[in-house]
Design a protein around this motif. Structure first.
Motif, short mmCIF file in Angstrom:
data_model
loop_
_atom_site.label_atom_id
_atom_site.label_comp_id
_atom_site.label_asym_id
_atom_site.label_seq_id
_atom_site.Cartn_x
_atom_site.Cartn_y
_atom_site.Cartn_z
N ARG A 32 0.82 -1.21 0.00
CA ARG A 32 0.00 0.00 0.00
C ARG A 32 0.86 1.27 0.00
O ARG A 32 0.46 2.30 -0.55
N CYS A 33 2.03 1.19 0.64
CA CYS A 33 2.91 2.35 0.73
C CYS A 33 3.95 2.38 -0.39
O CYS A 33 4.74 3.34 -0.47
N ASP A 34 3.95 1.32 -1.23
CA ASP A 34 4.94 1.20 -2.30
C ASP A 34 6.35 1.14 -1.73
O ASP A 34 7.27 1.82 -2.20
N TRP A 35 6.52 0.33 -0.66
CA TRP A 35 7.81 0.13 -0.02
C TRP A 35 8.25 -1.32 -0.21
O TRP A 35 7.44 -2.19 -0.52
N GLN A 36 9.53 -1.58 0.06
CA GLN A 36 9.98 -2.95 0.20
C GLN A 36 9.48 -3.49 1.54
O GLN A 36 9.40 -2.75 2.52
N ALA A 37 9.16 -4.77 1.60
CA ALA A 37 8.62 -5.35 2.83
C ALA A 37 9.59 -5.22 4.00
O ALA A 37 9.17 -5.08 5.15
N SER A 38 10.88 -5.24 3.72
CA SER A 38 11.88 -5.16 4.79
C SER A 38 11.79 -3.83 5.55
O SER A 38 12.14 -3.76 6.73
N LYS A 39 11.31 -2.79 4.89
CA LYS A 39 11.21 -1.49 5.54
C LYS A 39 10.20 -1.54 6.68
O LYS A 39 10.42 -0.96 7.76
N VAL A 40 9.10 -2.24 6.49
CA VAL A 40 8.08 -2.36 7.53
C VAL A 40 8.69 -3.03 8.77
O VAL A 40 8.50 -2.57 9.90
N SER A 41 9.42 -4.10 8.54
CA SER A 41 10.04 -4.82 9.65
C SER A 41 11.04 -3.93 10.40
O SER A 41 11.08 -3.91 11.63
N LYS A 42 11.85 -3.18 9.66
CA LYS A 42 12.85 -2.31 10.28
C LYS A 42 12.20 -1.22 11.12
O LYS A 42 12.66 -0.90 12.23
N LEU A 43 11.12 -0.64 10.61
CA LEU A 43 10.43 0.42 11.35
C LEU A 43 9.77 -0.14 12.61
O LEU A 43 9.84 0.48 13.68
N GLU A 44 9.14 -1.30 12.49
CA GLU A 44 8.43 -1.87 13.64
C GLU A 44 9.39 -2.33 14.74
O GLU A 44 9.03 -2.32 15.92
N ASN A 45 10.59 -2.71 14.36
CA ASN A 45 11.55 -3.22 15.35
C ASN A 45 12.55 -2.17 15.80
O ASN A 45 13.50 -2.49 16.52
N GLY A 46 12.31 -0.94 15.40
CA GLY A 46 13.16 0.15 15.87
C GLY A 46 14.54 0.17 15.27
O GLY A 46 15.45 0.82 15.81
N GLN A 48 15.10 1.29 12.19
CA GLN A 48 15.14 2.41 11.26
C GLN A 48 14.21 3.50 11.78
O GLN A 48 13.12 3.20 12.29
N THR A 49 14.63 4.75 11.67
CA THR A 49 13.79 5.87 12.10
C THR A 49 12.91 6.32 10.95
O THR A 49 13.42 6.60 9.86
N PRO A 50 11.60 6.39 11.14
CA PRO A 50 10.72 6.84 10.05
C PRO A 50 10.85 8.33 9.80
O PRO A 50 11.21 9.09 10.71
N SER A 51 10.58 8.73 8.59
CA SER A 51 10.46 10.16 8.30
C SER A 51 9.02 10.58 8.56
O SER A 51 8.13 9.73 8.76
N GLU A 52 8.77 11.88 8.56
CA GLU A 52 7.39 12.34 8.72
C GLU A 52 6.52 11.83 7.58
O GLU A 52 5.34 11.48 7.78
N SER A 53 7.09 11.76 6.38
CA SER A 53 6.35 11.23 5.23
C SER A 53 6.01 9.76 5.43
O SER A 53 4.89 9.32 5.11
N ASP A 54 6.96 9.00 5.99
CA ASP A 54 6.69 7.58 6.27
C ASP A 54 5.52 7.43 7.22
O ASP A 54 4.65 6.56 7.04
N ILE A 55 5.48 8.27 8.25
CA ILE A 55 4.40 8.19 9.24
C ILE A 55 3.05 8.49 8.59
O ILE A 55 2.06 7.80 8.83
N HIS A 56 3.03 9.53 7.77
CA HIS A 56 1.77 9.87 7.08
C HIS A 56 1.33 8.70 6.19
O HIS A 56 0.14 8.34 6.19
N ASP A 57 2.26 8.12 5.43
CA ASP A 57 1.92 7.01 4.54
C ASP A 57 1.39 5.82 5.34
O ASP A 57 0.41 5.18 4.95
N TRP A 58 2.03 5.52 6.46
CA TRP A 58 1.64 4.38 7.29
C TRP A 58 0.22 4.59 7.82
O TRP A 58 -0.63 3.68 7.74
N CYS A 59 -0.02 5.77 8.36
CA CYS A 59 -1.34 6.04 8.96
C CYS A 59 -2.44 6.05 7.92
O CYS A 59 -3.58 5.63 8.19
N GLU A 60 -2.12 6.50 6.71
CA GLU A 60 -3.11 6.44 5.62
C GLU A 60 -3.37 4.99 5.24
O GLU A 60 -4.53 4.59 5.01
N ALA A 61 -2.31 4.18 5.20
CA ALA A 61 -2.46 2.78 4.80
C ALA A 61 -3.31 1.98 5.78
O ALA A 61 -4.03 1.06 5.39
N VAL A 62 -3.23 2.32 7.07
CA VAL A 62 -4.01 1.59 8.08
C VAL A 62 -5.33 2.31 8.38
O VAL A 62 -6.05 1.95 9.31
#
Length: 278
Positions: A32-46, A48-62
């Motif tokens: 939904r965010c047009d990311w590689q799946a590994s990025k989701v895992s890195k963000l959830e496990n701390g 990788q630090t998300p950007s503000e754009s990443d946060i907006h994309d994530w919240c829109e996707a959910v």
């Protein structure tokens, strides 16, 4: 766990919670965010630090766009704990020095350890000019050297505030290493002689021959018992966890016990001046 890691993991846990509530797999959210799946895992496990754009994309996707504001507030607090130098200095040295005045004003007890440098609050303008010119060159930031030097020297007015106490500890190496040209260093050493006699200010030097109680991995500043600031090559860390602050207070006390003060410190300084002039 360091403050930075703790906040990053808390953010990751909240992002994961939002994904699970939306009944999405990591791959589905990544799609939904047009990311590689590994990025989701890195963000959830701390990891990788998300950007503000990443946060907006994530919240829109959910489908929870209202969650973005709180997460972005947390992200900005993380950026305060880890302040990358290129970002801190993007407006020049002067702005960076002025940004420190608020912390100086709120602090009544300063404990400072420096292994190879004279602390900024004790620097002559010539020494400060040499040091800051290297910062400008290394980080390739706007050249406002003279304004930056003036701002650093203005911060030294705090030394004359009767409500504040200062305790500085440095290694003798900070006097003898090639951190400034000889003429600049002689002027700085002369200033330090007077510092050893200043009221409300303790200035200690750990002699070269002393067996150190712990490896001096970096300099650090303790602001009351509220937080500690540590400078690395790439960034400045602000540590606020009580356990981390206690560790740095303990380390400072260890170093302070090995330092020489008053007349003994002056002898070290004057001997260094004689050696430098020989």
């Amino acid at each position: 766990m360091r403050d930075i890691d703790r906040v990053r993991q808390q953010m990751g846990a909240r992002l994961k919670e939002l994904r699970l509530d939306a009944k999405l797999t990591g791959r589905q959210l990544a799609a939904r965010c047009d990311w590689q799946a590994s990025k989701v895992s890195k963000l959830e496990n701390g990891r990788q630090t998300p950007s503000e754009s990443d946060i907006h994309d994530w919240c829109e996707a959910v489908e929870c766009p209202n969650e973005a504001a709180d997460l972005i507030t947390t992200l900005r607090s993380l950026e305060t704990l880890y302040a990358e130098w290129r970002r801190q200095l993007r407006h020049g040295i002067r702005a960076n020095q002025q940004s420190r005045v608020e912390a100086d004003t709120k602090t009544t007890s300063f404990r400072v350890f420096e292994p190879v440098l004279v602390p900024g609050l004790l620097q002559t303008s010539e020494y400060a000019r040499f040091r800051l010119s290297q910062v400008i060159a290394f980080h390739e930031i706007p050249d406002d050297l003279e304004d930056g030097v003036h701002a650093r020297i203005r911060r030294q007015e705090a030394l004359y505030d009767p409500a504040k106490q200062f305790h500085f500890v440095i290694l003798e190496a900070a006097l003898r290493m090639g951190m400034a040209p000889p003429d600049v260093m002689l002027g700085q050493l002369d200033r330090l002689v007077s510092v050893t006699m200043a009221p409300r200010l303790r200035f200690g030097i750990i002699p070269m021959h002393v067996l150190l109680p712990f490896a001096p991995q970096h300099g650090f500043w303790i602001f009351d018992d509220r937080f500690v600031q540590v400078e690395t090559v790439a960034a400045e860390l602000t540590l606020t966890l009580s356990e981390e602050v206690r560790q740095y207070v303990r380390l400072f006390d260890w170093f302070a016990k090995e330092a020489q003060y008053g007349a003994q410190a002056r002898r070290i300084i004057t001997q260094t001046m004689e050696d430098l002039s020989a």
